[in-house]
Motif scaffolding. Structure first.
Motif, short mmCIF file in Angstrom:
data_model
loop_
_atom_site.label_atom_id
_atom_site.label_comp_id
_atom_site.label_asym_id
_atom_site.label_seq_id
_atom_site.Cartn_x
_atom_site.Cartn_y
_atom_site.Cartn_z
N ALA A 147 0.86 -1.18 0.00
CA ALA A 147 0.00 0.00 0.00
C ALA A 147 0.90 1.23 0.00
CB ALA A 147 -0.91 -0.01 1.23
N TRP A 148 0.72 2.07 -1.01
CA TRP A 148 1.51 3.31 -1.11
C TRP A 148 0.64 4.49 -0.71
CZ3 TRP A 148 4.68 3.14 -6.35
CH2 TRP A 148 5.65 2.13 -6.24
N HIS A 149 1.14 5.25 0.26
CA HIS A 149 0.44 6.46 0.67
C HIS A 149 0.28 7.38 -0.53
CE1 HIS A 149 -0.18 10.32 2.87
NE2 HIS A 149 -0.77 9.54 3.76
N TRP A 150 -0.87 8.08 -0.58
CA TRP A 150 -1.17 8.86 -1.79
C TRP A 150 -0.11 9.91 -2.10
CZ3 TRP A 150 -2.06 14.17 -1.87
CH2 TRP A 150 -2.23 14.80 -0.64
N THR A 151 0.65 10.34 -1.10
CA THR A 151 1.69 11.33 -1.37
C THR A 151 2.87 10.74 -2.14
OG1 THR A 151 2.71 10.89 0.78
CG2 THR A 151 1.09 12.68 0.67
N ALA A 152 2.93 9.40 -2.24
CA ALA A 152 4.01 8.78 -3.01
C ALA A 152 3.95 9.18 -4.47
CB ALA A 152 3.93 7.26 -2.88
N PHE A 153 2.79 9.63 -4.92
CA PHE A 153 2.63 10.03 -6.33
C PHE A 153 2.75 11.55 -6.49
CE2 PHE A 153 0.34 6.13 -5.46
CZ PHE A 153 0.82 5.28 -6.44
N THR A 154 3.26 12.21 -5.45
CA THR A 154 3.50 13.66 -5.50
C THR A 154 4.99 13.92 -5.32
OG1 THR A 154 3.29 14.05 -3.11
CG2 THR A 154 1.25 13.96 -4.39
N ASP A 155 5.35 15.19 -5.33
CA ASP A 155 6.76 15.56 -5.16
C ASP A 155 7.20 15.53 -3.70
OD1 ASP A 155 6.99 15.97 -7.89
OD2 ASP A 155 6.43 18.10 -7.75
N THR A 156 6.24 15.38 -2.79
CA THR A 156 6.59 15.39 -1.36
C THR A 156 5.97 14.19 -0.65
OG1 THR A 156 4.70 16.83 -0.92
CG2 THR A 156 6.86 17.89 -1.25
N ALA B 79 -5.98 8.50 6.30
CA ALA B 79 -4.85 8.14 5.45
C ALA B 79 -5.37 7.37 4.25
CB ALA B 79 -3.84 7.29 6.22
N LEU B 80 -4.86 7.70 3.06
CA LEU B 80 -5.31 7.10 1.82
C LEU B 80 -4.14 6.42 1.12
CD1 LEU B 80 -7.91 6.94 0.03
CD2 LEU B 80 -6.98 8.90 -1.24
N TYR B 81 -4.36 5.19 0.66
CA TYR B 81 -3.29 4.41 0.04
C TYR B 81 -3.77 3.79 -1.27
CZ TYR B 81 -1.31 4.50 4.78
OH TYR B 81 -0.83 4.89 6.01
N GLU B 82 -2.83 3.66 -2.21
CA GLU B 82 -3.11 2.92 -3.43
C GLU B 82 -2.38 1.59 -3.38
OE1 GLU B 82 -2.33 3.38 -8.22
OE2 GLU B 82 -3.08 5.11 -7.08
N ALA B 83 -3.11 0.52 -3.69
CA ALA B 83 -2.50 -0.81 -3.72
C ALA B 83 -1.70 -0.99 -5.01
CB ALA B 83 -3.58 -1.89 -3.62
N VAL B 84 -0.51 -1.52 -4.89
CA VAL B 84 0.36 -1.76 -6.04
C VAL B 84 0.98 -3.14 -5.92
CG1 VAL B 84 0.91 0.71 -6.28
CG2 VAL B 84 2.41 -0.77 -4.93
N VAL B 85 1.43 -3.67 -7.04
CA VAL B 85 2.24 -4.88 -7.04
C VAL B 85 3.48 -4.59 -7.88
CG1 VAL B 85 0.97 -5.88 -9.01
CG2 VAL B 85 2.31 -7.36 -7.51
N TYR B 86 4.64 -4.95 -7.37
CA TYR B 86 5.87 -4.70 -8.10
C TYR B 86 6.85 -5.85 -7.89
CZ TYR B 86 7.73 -2.97 -3.58
OH TYR B 86 8.11 -2.84 -2.27
#
Length: 448
Positions: free
Chosen positions: A258-267, A328-335
């Motif tokens: 789970a990636w916190h939504w800020t992971a897709f921002t500059d901060t 807190a908001l997260y996006e699920a990813v697989v890598y």
């Protein structure tokens, strides 16, 4: 000899008569040590019937005296599956309701339990002395009458100050409002037609949703058979399992996170990854990738004002600005992971798929005002963990699951998200694998 034989029965009769007199004397004049509670308090004395408490089954509880006032009673419902209730004092309070926000201080209240709850139904009773204060009487029903509206709320009185303090754990809110109406003559026919009367009433809480008034006139108060029920549906969901599905082939070495939504921002926040779990469907691609366990509170650094539209509530009554909810908001990813169980921009850590329709949501309970908690409860939004469905703009339980779509990263021509990014063969440990040609362009780093 004959006289001796005749004297024995007369002696026996005398003894029996004395015993009978003694028994009758004890029955008529009990020992002075058996005092009743009108004279002295005797804890755990179940034999006194002179006090006010007749609630017991076969005995009288001298440690409890029925308070003065109108009883407003009902049932507090809780099961372990609703969420954890700490071993602390549980209170039910009646909170004055005008427009949003609600009054944060209870107008009337009562202690329900000393050390948490046992499963099932717990009876509560709040006693109201006299009529509501004049300041709590407000125009009601198109200003046809004045009334005071109260919402029963159950909560943990953490500091035992006999009142609610912001941040204390909420258990639930009643399915009915407790309403006091002035004794107006003539009483408005629209209200009497809806079941209301002067004095105390119950009003179905659905009034806030549809504006339809459904009253029960209870001038003598309520009890567990006809009073407001409180379901413990405001306890935060501390986690559970959700299915992660994808059609992308995830080889050995894949992880779901789970990636916190800020992971897709500059901060991005520090340590934005949560719930990193190994996953692979290489043997059977497509369908469910894994049952993913989500549990516990997120780090405090991850909790803040939720981004729109997730953190926005409709404008409440009273013309206030839009409420900004926290969580807190997260996006699920697989890598594909290079082995350190953490995503780092490198030639091997490769993002394969991400969930772009449902996001993982933690709704923070401790920062909610009572009116916000009420609005979320009426909307069916659980506190704690749930899923936010972006296309439907609504919340879903974890059991619904998350679908991951191919990530377009690493493929400039795949903006639609068709095929997943390719993992460089060197990272898979076999230079001669899938490409079959050491010179294949797939050996180049992503974006090359």
């Amino acid at each position: 000899m004959s006289s001796g034989r005749a004297a024995l029965p007369r002696f026996a009769q005398l003894v029996l008569l004395l015993l009978l007199v003694l028994v009758l004397g004890l029955y008529a004049c009990p020992p002075a040590a058996s005092l009743d509670d009108d004279d002295i308090v005797q804890p755990d004395d179940d034999d006194d019937d002179d006090d006010d408490d007749d609630t017991g089954g076969g005995g009288d509880d001298d440690d409890f005296t029925i308070p003065d006032g109108l009883p407003i009673g009902g049932n507090l419902l809780w099961q372990p599956s609703d969420g954890a209730v700490p071993a602390a004092q549980v209170r039910v309070g009646l909170f004055h309701v005008t427009a949003m926000p609600f009054n944060q201080a209870e107008s009337f209240g009562a202690l329900v339990a000393e050390e948490g709850l046992s499963g099932g139904s717990t009876i509560y009773t709040v006693y109201i002395k006299g009529e509501p204060e004049s300041a709590e009487m407000i125009p009601f029903a198109e200003d046809s009458i004045t009334a005071a509206l109260y919402l029963p709320i159950a909560y943990i009185d953490e500091n035992q100050d006999e009142g609610y303090d912001a941040g204390e754990l909420l258990l639930g809110m009643g399915d009915s409002l407790v309403v006091f109406m002035e004794d107006l003559v003539p009483f408005p026919s629209a209200l009497s037609g809806a079941g209301a009367g002067p004095g105390w009433n119950l009003l179905e809480v659905s009034y806030f949703d549809a504006g339809v008034m459904d009253f029960s006139h209870v001038p003598e108060g309520t009890n567990s058979s006809n009073g407001p029920s409180i379901s413990s549906d405001l306890l935060p969901n501390m986690g559970g399992m959700t299915s992660v599905r994808t059609d992308v082939v995830v080889p050995e070495g894949g992880v779901v996170a789970a990636w916190h939504w800020t992971a897709f921002t500059d901060t991005p926040v520090t340590n934005y990854e949560q719930f990193v779990t190994a996953a692979s469907n290489e043997a059977a691609p497509g369908g469910t990738l894994l049952g993913w366990t989500v549990e516990g509170e997120p780090p405090s650094a991850h909790i803040g004002v939720l981004p729109p539209p997730v953190g926005e509530e409709a404008e409440p009554e009273g013309g206030e600005a839009t409420v900004a909810l926290q969580g807190a908001l997260y996006e699920a990813v697989v890598y594909f992971d290079d082995g350190d169980s953490a995503y780092t921009p490198s030639s091997c850590d490769t993002l394969l798929a991400a969930g772009n329709q449902r996001t993982l949501l933690w709704m923070e309970p401790s920062t909610l005002r009572l009116s916000e908690a009420f609005a979320l409860q009426r909307a069916g939004q659980p506190l704690g963990w749930s899923l936010y469905d972006e296309p439907l703009d609504t919340w879903r339980p974890l059991a619904v699951g998350i679908d991951l779509l191919p990530s377009p990263l690493g493929d400039d021509d795949d903006s639609a998200g068709g095929d997943a990014a390719e993992i460089p063969p060197d990272c898979l440990g076999d230079d001669d694998d899938s490409a079959g040609d050491d010179d294949d362009s797939a050996d180049a780093p992503l974006g090359g």
